[in-house]
Scaffold this active site. Sequence first.
Site, PDB file in Angstrom:
ATOM      1  N   HIS A   1      37.668  47.236  20.841  1.00 38.78           N
ATOM      2  CA  HIS A   1      38.306  48.532  21.066  1.00 38.78           C
ATOM      3  C   HIS A   1      39.598  48.582  22.120  1.00 38.78           C
ATOM      4  O   HIS A   1      40.512  49.127  21.680  1.00 38.78           O
ATOM      5  CB  HIS A   1      37.179  49.675  21.514  1.00 38.78           C
ATOM      6  CG  HIS A   1      36.492  50.127  20.113  1.00 38.78           C
ATOM      7  ND1 HIS A   1      37.297  50.845  19.094  1.00 38.78           N
ATOM      8  CD2 HIS A   1      35.247  50.073  20.093  1.00 38.78           C
ATOM      9  CE1 HIS A   1      36.107  51.078  18.390  1.00 38.78           C
ATOM     10  NE2 HIS A   1      35.140  50.815  18.773  1.00 38.78           N
TER      11      HIS A   1
ATOM     12  N   HIS B   1      32.139  44.050  20.496  1.00 40.43           N
ATOM     13  CA  HIS B   1      32.825  45.120  19.555  1.00 40.43           C
ATOM     14  C   HIS B   1      33.320  46.119  20.415  1.00 40.43           C
ATOM     15  O   HIS B   1      34.446  46.427  19.988  1.00 40.43           O
ATOM     16  CB  HIS B   1      31.382  45.910  19.137  1.00 40.43           C
ATOM     17  CG  HIS B   1      31.702  47.162  18.411  1.00 40.43           C
ATOM     18  ND1 HIS B   1      31.561  47.274  16.802  1.00 40.43           N
ATOM     19  CD2 HIS B   1      32.252  48.239  18.738  1.00 40.43           C
ATOM     20  CE1 HIS B   1      31.950  48.303  16.483  1.00 40.43           C
ATOM     21  NE2 HIS B   1      32.211  49.143  17.688  1.00 40.43           N
ATOM     22  N   GLU B   2      33.159  46.353  21.747  1.00 39.89           N
ATOM     23  CA  GLU B   2      33.753  47.326  22.583  1.00 39.89           C
ATOM     24  C   GLU B   2      34.760  46.628  23.140  1.00 39.89           C
ATOM     25  O   GLU B   2      35.851  47.533  23.254  1.00 39.89           O
ATOM     26  CB  GLU B   2      32.795  47.734  23.678  1.00 39.89           C
ATOM     27  CG  GLU B   2      31.506  48.604  23.343  1.00 39.89           C
ATOM     28  CD  GLU B   2      31.768  49.489  22.370  1.00 39.89           C
ATOM     29  OE1 GLU B   2      32.847  50.425  22.288  1.00 39.89           O
ATOM     30  OE2 GLU B   2      30.907  50.020  21.360  1.00 39.89           O
TER      31      GLU B   2
ATOM     32  N   CYS C   1      29.959  52.036  14.174  1.00 43.05           N
ATOM     33  CA  CYS C   1      31.058  52.344  15.401  1.00 43.05           C
ATOM     34  C   CYS C   1      31.103  53.904  14.925  1.00 43.05           C
ATOM     35  O   CYS C   1      31.351  54.760  14.128  1.00 43.05           O
ATOM     36  CB  CYS C   1      32.553  51.973  14.725  1.00 43.05           C
ATOM     37  SG  CYS C   1      33.663  52.177  16.167  1.00 43.05           S
TER      38      CYS C   1
END
Length: 196
Positions: A151, A147-148, A105
Amino acid sequence: MILPIIAYGDTVLRKKATDIDKDYPNLDQLIANMFDTMYNASGVGLAAPQIGLPIRLFVIDATPFADDEDLSEEDKAVLKGLKKVFINAKVINEEGDEWAFNEGCLSIPDIREDIFRHEFVEIEYLDEKFEKHREKFSGLSARVIQHEYDHIEGILFTDKLSSLKKRLIKGKLNNISKGNIKINYRMRFPEIKKSR
Ligand SMILES: [Zn+2]
């Protein structure tokens, strides 16, 4: 314009981000800046909280993954074209076997760990023109999006580690938030409160 990337430890990375509307100020410029910032740091994805904005916006470009020789030609073709903007995204469903991939990351430099995620993700989102899409992604494409997406939900990949692994990397994470790391892109550290 290249923006500083917010390092681990900043509270903005922990907020559940909020939707935006078409009138969000200078959105086109913001998206262009996010791509510049991501490419400059050799990333394949970047979410708005990582540049300090708790809004539901992330960008991806999975093209670098297309060089992986183990992939099928079909997978390579998908990854090569996978440059996208996701606004107000909502995951509808995740399914399929969980598989591990060594993730990193941009907000947590120098730490890479095997993370398990579902094979498929179905997601609803608006593109940069505020046109609505509902799409299903698999494998590495799904991985980057998952993954994004985490966030904008205030979740980091290190949250998914075992408590033993978490203990093992604690010192490294503390060093990151203090800025005690070598990096070759701009970052802002919560415990220094300035960019370098
Ligand atoms: Zn990340």
